[in-house]
Scaffold this motif. Structure first.
Motif, short mmCIF file in Angstrom:
data_model
loop_
_atom_site.label_atom_id
_atom_site.label_comp_id
_atom_site.label_asym_id
_atom_site.label_seq_id
_atom_site.Cartn_x
_atom_site.Cartn_y
_atom_site.Cartn_z
N ARG A 169 0.91 -1.26 0.08
CA ARG A 169 -0.07 0.04 -0.10
C ARG A 169 0.97 1.17 0.08
O ARG A 169 1.78 1.31 0.91
CB ARG A 169 -0.99 -0.17 1.23
N ARG A 172 0.61 7.54 -3.82
CA ARG A 172 1.26 7.91 -5.11
C ARG A 172 -0.21 8.53 -5.98
O ARG A 172 -1.20 8.51 -5.61
CB ARG A 172 1.53 6.88 -5.98
N VAL A 174 -2.78 8.73 -9.02
CA VAL A 174 -3.33 8.15 -9.85
C VAL A 174 -4.11 8.84 -10.90
O VAL A 174 -4.21 9.87 -10.82
CB VAL A 174 -4.37 6.97 -9.02
N SER A 185 -7.34 2.67 -15.09
CA SER A 185 -6.09 2.46 -15.76
C SER A 185 -5.89 3.32 -16.99
O SER A 185 -6.55 4.09 -17.53
CB SER A 185 -6.08 1.04 -16.17
N GLN A 366 -3.36 3.69 -2.21
CA GLN A 366 -3.97 2.71 -3.15
C GLN A 366 -2.92 1.48 -2.99
O GLN A 366 -1.73 1.40 -2.44
CB GLN A 366 -3.91 3.11 -4.56
N TRP A 367 -3.38 0.34 -3.43
CA TRP A 367 -2.52 -0.81 -3.55
C TRP A 367 -1.85 -1.03 -4.87
O TRP A 367 -2.29 -0.65 -5.96
CB TRP A 367 -3.30 -1.94 -3.17
N TYR A 368 -0.48 -1.46 -4.79
CA TYR A 368 0.15 -1.49 -5.82
C TYR A 368 1.04 -2.69 -6.01
O TYR A 368 1.33 -3.32 -4.83
CB TYR A 368 1.53 -0.34 -5.59
N CYS A 409 -0.73 0.23 -10.10
CA CYS A 409 -2.03 0.30 -9.15
C CYS A 409 -3.14 -0.72 -9.58
O CYS A 409 -3.66 -0.56 -10.61
CB CYS A 409 -2.56 1.80 -9.49
N SER A 411 -5.93 -1.30 -7.01
CA SER A 411 -7.25 -0.87 -6.28
C SER A 411 -7.95 -0.05 -7.24
O SER A 411 -7.68 0.88 -7.70
CB SER A 411 -6.72 -0.46 -4.96
#
Length: 996
Positions: A169, A172, A174, A185, A366-368, A409, A411
């Motif tokens: 986590r 950053r 996005v 995305s 976010q989750w990366y 990323c 999430s």
């Protein structure tokens, strides 16, 4: 053998045969002991409908799958759909809006239940459309990226990557879609050119000694500026580096930093740095030592101005939409006298492709996934040849992106999707207020997470209170304050995973990984319980969604009547493959992994293909596929990209309705040239419908003349030159198609079979053998007729098999109607390319005969010889071999070239038509057949007119002003007209020369 109707009706044939194939399990892999062959389809969105790109992609896959079956392989084409988090949630919310309902009117569980209900009722449209295209997919094992077995794989991958330190986590920037309220995305970002402005601002130096000029297309972001950057080599600003400027409006002091991101040649050479709202600025800020947690964020999730950490944004700006704030801030800057000037400029602006809202770079947690680490084995796999990319030209692009890959990323801020299996624990009272995070518990199930919590909290575990969202938990935490006796809280991460995360597991999770039995090879499992290997259940509670996910009626028909638990012997091997001493892969999942090939559009090379490589190599220790074939886009006839806004979208279902699926499929294959896009051409589709009709009529001719199905795979024995010739042509075509398909040259394979079937078989061979077959009311008998019928039947069979992967419907129908068969065509045997059956001398003679007839026909047409006129052929200068050929083929020449007789005497005086074939010249007296003087005059006049137009067009094309200033389509038309007139002049001159 039933008689073929006079009219070819694609619609009736397609519906009947597809239902037969599917009902009889002919798409199922069921060849014990045969070599397994596997391909997976790029799962279309469950919300989708068939578009022209799908038609291309799936046609190419089906060609390979049907070809593999015909080659005797145990072919499996895995089919399924993607849950499409954003798209599906939008569809359901749009439907709810028709009833004045909003998602937030319901609990998360209630909303998810509505999505499952929608999927059960309306989520299968595209799968029905794929059937109309003729796709021979294994529908008995249709997968869905949210079915229970697949969800288990997704959760395992997330947890394993987290435990290995490859998933984390982080805060950053996005791509944030304020309309959807989620990160998206890059693939979901659409860049548009819009008319915008460039604002030049003066930032005063804090010491009052002057100012520094910056420029921006987004003046509202100056509220969160954290630095001004200048190039370290820019002599103008050397003395200012390290000094501070005072921001207008907020009065905040920010430093002037040195960074090569600032280009001395652009504008003033100084750049405002807003690390919380610009991707480039984020990196500059990090290089300047600003931690992500300290970067200012001036917008909320709806892109409205919110207070920053320093609290300096004026109250009258708070709550304004970013574009309203822009107008207000520009006015304030102007009033403060710091707005230097404004330029009009075209701005490249990112939009959400679904919401239509301008995308905002937004700083958020976010989750990366550590993509850089996972990319290394994938890079090596391509570099070493374990994965072959076709066409090879894409390798450079692949390496460039993979070697510079950024964290991924994964999430999304949605309710529909795989909910992230992470629980956030209490921040201990002693750490509250100092920014310390609480513990994170990542586990595949809630029970496993609770076990981790018990170990972490010990006796304090009993004080925990569980919440479903951070909002509820934080509300209770605020009430608790620092009360040490207040129960601690734990809440589940409310985000879901990016759909690309789950689809990256498609090559192995669809096959039963991590621990479900494989359903694809009944002989390798115990009993029919293998059908339960899908891991599908009416309960989807493993991902913590509770009863809401128990509504999955779409799976009932797939498992109805089968055992719900497979025996131990049915479990697929989950042992990881390693390279042997020779570097070869060890197959896994009953030989289905690695897949043999992946067909993909080049536009998802990085979003899907590369990520499958990363995940497959990491979890299976082997490549996910051995070959990656990247096809181009289908464009409009003028070469433009298709889009609804341009109104140039082509509906493949409409083309199928008009011309039939076979015609559309053959067009796609024939036009698919490696490395090139396809220009849509409905006339070509119509032409391939005509090709199907021609084949239909040829089969009717064969049927009417006693030609039936062949009884052997090998070529029949032949003594006649024409039969030896067609056998050789057949074998050479098989060889050409085999080589083309081996190299993924779909156009080469399609055109080889097209030219052979249309020109060699339907036009020439049938015409040449008609004298040997007699009349329908008086069919010929004897060895020559018997041999010819046997050969013709064999050749037609080879055509049907070769053509089947491209045009499955008409070929299956003709196969069934032209004789007794041991099986359907879909599971017949591919032809053998046995070069021993080729007779070179016979081939030379018939090739010579075809050239002679073609030359005669062309000359007759050019010189306006009446179609019914029968001519004398004089071959006085021909050698003995040519004379023998002429005598052997007088019957054919009489029939197909309208030759009255052949003479080897000198040519009589007078005008005569001349043709040259190889080393021989042939003469055809025309006295009394045509008016020779009038014909010469006509040809001379035509030559002059064609040359005049040719020269005029050449002059225009030689004018640089025309070529540079005219529209491209006008220049292209002039070039085409010039080529046409040049060819016409040459043709007429050749015709005049024929008269001697």
């Amino acid at each position: 053998m039933s008689e073929l109707p006079k009219t070819f009706d694609p619609a009736e044939i397609e519906q009947r045969w597809y239902a037969h194939w599917e009902a009889n399990g002919l798409f199922r892999p069921d060849r014990p002991g045969a070599e397994p062959w596997t391909i997976v389809n790029p799962p279309p969105n469950v919300t989708g409908s068939l578009h022209i790109g799908h038609a291309l992609d799936n046609t190419l896959q089906d060609i390979l799958a049907r070809h593999a079956r015909l080659k005797g392989k145990d072919a499996l084409w895995v089919v399924g759909t993607d849950h499409a988090g954003i798209a599906t949630q939008m569809v359901v919310e749009r439907q709810m809006g028709l009833h004045q309902q909003k998602r937030t009117d319901f609990t998360r569980e209630q909303f998810v239940e509505k999505v499952w209900a929608w999927k059960a009722e309306s989520g299968g449209e595209i799968t029905q459309q794929l059937r109309r295209l003729g796709c021979s997919m294994d529908w008995k094992n249709e997968r869905f990226t949210m079915d229970e077995g697949f969800s288990k794989a997704v959760l395992k991958v997330f947890v394993d990557l987290y435990n290995e330190g490859l998933l984390y986590r982080d805060k950053r920037l996005v791509n944030w879609d304020p309309g959807l309220g989620t990160a998206i995305s890059d693939l979901e970002v659409e860049t548009r050119e819009i008319a915008g402005k460039f604002w030049h601002l003066r930032y005063p130096l804090a010491d009052g000694s002057g100012f520094i000029s910056v420029a921006t297309t987004r003046p509202e972001t100056m509220l969160a500026d954290m630095a001004v950057a200048v190039n370290p080599a820019d002599e103008r600003y050397q003395a200012l580096i390290g000094k501070q400027v005072r921001l207008p409006i907020t009065g905040r002091l920010i430093p002037i930093v040195a960074d090569e991101h600032a280009d001395p040649e652009l504008g003033s050479g100084a750049v405002k740095i807003t690390p919380g709202h610009d991707f480039n600025d984020f990196e500059v800020g990090r290089r300047a030592g600003i931690e992500a947690r300290d970067m200012l964020n001036m917008l909320d999730a709806k892109a409205q101005v919110t207070q920053t950490a320093d609290g300096l944004i004026p109250a009258d700006l708070l709550g304004l939409d970013r574009f309203e704030a822009r107008q207000r801030i520009v006015k304030l800057l102007e009033e403060d006298g710091v707005l230097e000037r404004v330029e009009d400029r075209t701005i490249q602006t990112p939009y959400g492709d679904r919401s239509g809202v301008v995308i905002e770079p937004w700083l958020t947690d976010q989750w990366y996934v550590d993509a850089a680490t996972l990319a290394k084995p994938a890079i090596e796999a391509v570099r070493s040849g374990k994965i072959k990319i076709v066409p090879k030209t894409w390798e450079k692009t692949f390496f460039n992106w993979m070697e510079n890959i950024q964290p991924w990323c994964v999430s999304r801020q949605l309710w529909w999707g795989h909910r992230i299996p992470a629980w956030f624990g209490t921040v201990r009272e002693t750490d509250r207020g100092n920014g310390q995070p609480g513990p994170i518990f990542v586990a595949e199930t809630e029970e496993q997470a609770r076990e981790k919590m018990r170990a972490f909290y010990g006796a304090e575990y009993d004080q925990l209170t569980f919440f479903d969202s951070s909002q509820d938990a934080l509300m209770w935490a605020d009430q608790a304050g620092n009360d040490p006796f207040y129960p601690r809280f734990v809440y589940r991460d409310s985000d879901v995973l990016d759909t690309w995360f789950s689809s990256a597991l498609w090559p192995f999770a669809t096959l039963g990984w991590p621990d479900a039995p494989s359903p694809f090879i009944p002989s390798e499992v115990e009993g029919q319980a293998a059908n339960a290997a899908l891991g599908v259940s009416t309960s989807l509670d493993t991902n913590g969604e509770g009863a809401a996910l128990q509504k999955a009626p779409f799976v009932l028909s797939e498992v109805e009547g089968h055992a719900t638990n497979a025996p131990p012997g049915a479990r697929a091997s989950t042992a990881l493959s390693t390279s042997g001493e020779g570097g070869a892969s060890r197959p896994q999942l009953h030989g289905r992994y690695p897949n043999d090939v992946l067909i993909s559009g080049f536009d998802i090379l990085f979003f899907w293909d590369a990520r499958m490589m990363m995940q497959g190599l990491h979890f299976m220790k082997d490549v996910p596929f051995r070959t990656l074939y990247l096809h181009g886009l289908v464009r409009a006839a003028d070469g433009q990209k298709m889009s609804k806004s341009k109104g140039n979208v082509v509906n493949p279902l409409g083309l199928i309705d008009t011309y039939g699926a076979d015609a559309l499929r053959f067009f796609m294959a024939a036009m698919e040239s490696q490395g090139r896009d396809i220009k849509m051409d409905e006339k070509r589709v119509e032409g391939y419908r005509n090709f199907a009709t021609k084949l239909w009529n040829a089969a009717r001719f064969c049927q009417a003349n006693g030609i039936t199905a062949s009884t052997t795979l090998e070529a029949p024995r032949a003594d006649l030159a024409v039969n030896k010739w067609i056998i050789a042509e057949t074998i050479q075509t098989v060889q050409a198609v085999d080589l083309a398909l081996a190299d993924y040259r779909f156009d080469g394979a399609a055109n080889a079979i097209y030219q052979f079937a249309w020109s060699r078989f339907c036009d020439w061979y049938i015409e040449l053998i008609k004298p040997l077959l007699g009349q329908m009311d008086a069919p010929a008998t004897g060895p020559d007729a018997d041999e010819t019928r046997a050969v013709a039947g064999w050749v037609l069979d080879q055509i049907l098999v070769l053509l089947h992967p491209f045009m499955p419907f008409i070929t299956e129908e003709l196969w069934s109607k032209t004789g007794a068969r041991a099986s359907e065509l879909i599971v017949a045997k591919w032809p053998m390319a046995d070069a021993r059956s080729i007779d070179p001398e016979a081939s030379k003679e018939i090739d010579w005969l075809i050239r002679l007839v073609s030359q005669i026909r062309t000359a007759r047409t050019e010189l306006n010889v009446p179609p019914g006129a029968r001519l004398l052929l004089f071959a006085s200068v021909a050698g003995a071999p040519t004379r023998n050929r002429l005598e052997r083929n007088i019957g054919v020449l009489s029939r197909v070239a309208r030759i009255e007789d052949i003479s080897f005497s000198p040519v009589p005086s007078g005008g005569a038509m001349q043709i040259v074939v190889d080393e021989d010249t042939f003469f055809f007296p025309l006295e009394g057949v045509i008016d020779l003087d009038a014909e010469r005059a006509r040809l001379t006049k035509g030559i002059a007119a064609a040359e005049k137009e040719r020269d005029a067009l050449a002059g225009r094309l030689g004018n640089a002003s025309f070529v540079e200033r005219a529209k491209p389509e006008a220049v292209e038309k002039a070039r085409a007209d010039h080529a046409e007139k040049t060819a016409e002049a040459e043709r007429l001159a050749a015709a005049l020369a024929r008269l001697g």
